[in-house]
Motif scaffolding. Structure first.
Motif, PDB file in Angstrom:
ATOM      1  N   ARG A  57     102.473 108.192   6.385  1.00 40.34           N
ATOM      2  CA  ARG A  57     102.298 108.408   4.860  1.00 40.34           C
ATOM      3  C   ARG A  57     103.576 108.112   4.175  1.00 40.34           C
ATOM      4  N   SER A  58     103.366 107.926   2.895  1.00 40.69           N
ATOM      5  CA  SER A  58     104.639 107.585   2.046  1.00 40.69           C
ATOM      6  C   SER A  58     104.067 108.084   0.593  1.00 40.69           C
ATOM      7  N   SER A  59     105.214 108.470  -0.134  1.00 35.73           N
ATOM      8  CA  SER A  59     104.775 109.021  -1.392  1.00 35.73           C
ATOM      9  C   SER A  59     105.236 107.816  -2.355  1.00 35.73           C
ATOM     10  N   ILE A  60     104.438 108.076  -3.504  1.00 34.55           N
ATOM     11  CA  ILE A  60     104.335 106.895  -4.390  1.00 34.55           C
ATOM     12  C   ILE A  60     104.710 107.617  -5.798  1.00 34.55           C
ATOM     13  N   GLY A  61     105.560 106.737  -6.420  1.00 37.33           N
ATOM     14  CA  GLY A  61     105.934 107.294  -7.891  1.00 37.33           C
ATOM     15  C   GLY A  61     107.005 108.258  -8.091  1.00 37.33           C
ATOM     16  N   ARG A  62     107.666 108.442  -9.388  1.00 46.23           N
ATOM     17  CA  ARG A  62     108.605 109.304  -9.486  1.00 46.23           C
ATOM     18  C   ARG A  62     108.323 110.736  -9.160  1.00 46.23           C
ATOM     19  N   GLN A  63     107.168 110.981  -9.563  1.00 48.80           N
ATOM     20  CA  GLN A  63     106.772 112.505  -9.319  1.00 48.80           C
ATOM     21  C   GLN A  63     106.084 112.736  -8.166  1.00 48.80           C
ATOM     22  N   LYS A  64     106.030 111.621  -7.452  1.00 47.53           N
ATOM     23  CA  LYS A  64     105.278 111.964  -5.936  1.00 47.53           C
ATOM     24  C   LYS A  64     103.979 112.765  -5.968  1.00 47.53           C
ATOM     25  N   GLU A  65     103.104 112.125  -6.727  1.00 48.37           N
ATOM     26  CA  GLU A  65     101.941 112.608  -7.234  1.00 48.37           C
ATOM     27  C   GLU A  65     100.810 111.755  -6.269  1.00 48.37           C
ATOM     28  N   LEU A  66     101.130 110.777  -5.825  1.00 49.19           N
ATOM     29  CA  LEU A  66     100.383 109.819  -5.200  1.00 49.19           C
ATOM     30  C   LEU A  66     101.010 109.611  -3.632  1.00 49.19           C
ATOM     31  N   VAL A  67     100.077 109.350  -2.528  1.00 48.29           N
ATOM     32  CA  VAL A  67     100.416 109.446  -1.493  1.00 48.29           C
ATOM     33  C   VAL A  67      99.649 108.142  -0.715  1.00 48.29           C
ATOM     34  N   ARG A  68     100.333 107.220  -0.254  1.00 54.43           N
ATOM     35  CA  ARG A  68      99.739 106.019   0.461  1.00 54.43           C
ATOM     36  C   ARG A  68      99.585 106.392   1.929  1.00 54.43           C
ATOM     37  N   ILE A  69      98.456 106.299   2.514  1.00 51.96           N
ATOM     38  CA  ILE A  69      98.163 106.240   3.945  1.00 51.96           C
ATOM     39  C   ILE A  69      97.684 105.180   4.609  1.00 51.96           C
ATOM     40  N   VAL A  70      98.666 104.541   5.457  1.00 48.49           N
ATOM     41  CA  VAL A  70      98.334 103.270   6.256  1.00 48.49           C
ATOM     42  C   VAL A  70      97.992 103.675   7.808  1.00 48.49           C
ATOM     43  N   ILE A  71      97.044 102.886   8.223  1.00 55.06           N
ATOM     44  CA  ILE A  71      96.634 103.207   9.495  1.00 55.06           C
ATOM     45  C   ILE A  71      96.825 101.484  10.267  1.00 55.06           C
ATOM     46  N   THR A  72      97.787 101.940  11.397  1.00 52.09           N
ATOM     47  CA  THR A  72      98.260 100.643  12.083  1.00 52.09           C
ATOM     48  C   THR A  72      97.563 100.616  13.514  1.00 52.09           C
ATOM     49  N   CYS A  73      97.383  99.497  14.080  1.00 53.96           N
ATOM     50  CA  CYS A  73      97.153  99.479  15.635  1.00 53.96           C
ATOM     51  C   CYS A  73      98.494  99.559  16.340  1.00 53.96           C
ATOM     52  N   PHE A  74      98.360 100.510  17.249  1.00 51.93           N
ATOM     53  CA  PHE A  74      99.525 101.074  18.029  1.00 51.93           C
ATOM     54  C   PHE A  74     100.138  99.922  18.933  1.00 51.93           C
ATOM     55  N   LYS A  75      99.263  99.000  19.181  1.00 53.61           N
ATOM     56  CA  LYS A  75      99.586  98.023  20.077  1.00 53.61           C
ATOM     57  C   LYS A  75     100.303  96.632  19.313  1.00 53.61           C
ATOM     58  N   CYS A  76      99.311  96.214  18.492  1.00 47.28           N
ATOM     59  CA  CYS A  76      99.838  94.965  17.817  1.00 47.28           C
ATOM     60  C   CYS A  76     100.610  95.072  16.353  1.00 47.28           C
ATOM     61  N   ARG A  77     100.509  96.466  15.858  1.00 48.49           N
ATOM     62  CA  ARG A  77     100.916  96.930  14.479  1.00 48.49           C
ATOM     63  C   ARG A  77     100.232  95.963  13.340  1.00 48.49           C
ATOM     64  N   THR A  78      98.939  95.661  13.864  1.00 45.34           N
ATOM     65  CA  THR A  78      98.282  95.250  12.353  1.00 45.34           C
ATOM     66  C   THR A  78      97.528  96.262  11.728  1.00 45.34           C
ATOM     67  N   THR A  79      97.707  96.131  10.281  1.00 48.20           N
ATOM     68  CA  THR A  79      97.300  97.003   9.491  1.00 48.20           C
ATOM     69  C   THR A  79      95.793  97.098   9.441  1.00 48.20           C
TER      70      THR A  79
END
Length: 65
Positions: A22-44
């Motif tokens: 997870r990473s917060s986006i924006g100045r007020q941290k109102e949005l959150v980006r969730i990224v799911i990646t492969c544990f083996k090859c690190r592909t999104t």
């Protein structure tokens, strides 16, 4: 929601463990980006942007179950 789950990875050609970040986006941290990646090859495998309030509400519902 942050538990490791298995998903199909097109690069590895099999079901693999995933890692969720997870990473917060924006100045007020109102949005959150969730990224799911492969544990083996690190592909999104997927990426989603949602509001922080909606994410908190979903976590509360899932923790009650």
């Amino acid at each position: 929601m942050l538990a490791a789950k298995q998903q199909w990875c097109p690069r590895c050609q099999r079901h693999v463990q995933t890692e969720q970040k997870r990473s917060s986006i924006g100045r007020q941290k109102e949005l959150v980006r969730i990224v799911i990646t492969c544990f083996k090859c690190r592909t999104t495998l997927s990426s989603k942007t949602t509001s922080a309030a909606a994410l908190e509400q979903n976590e509360e519902v899932s923790s009650e179950e």
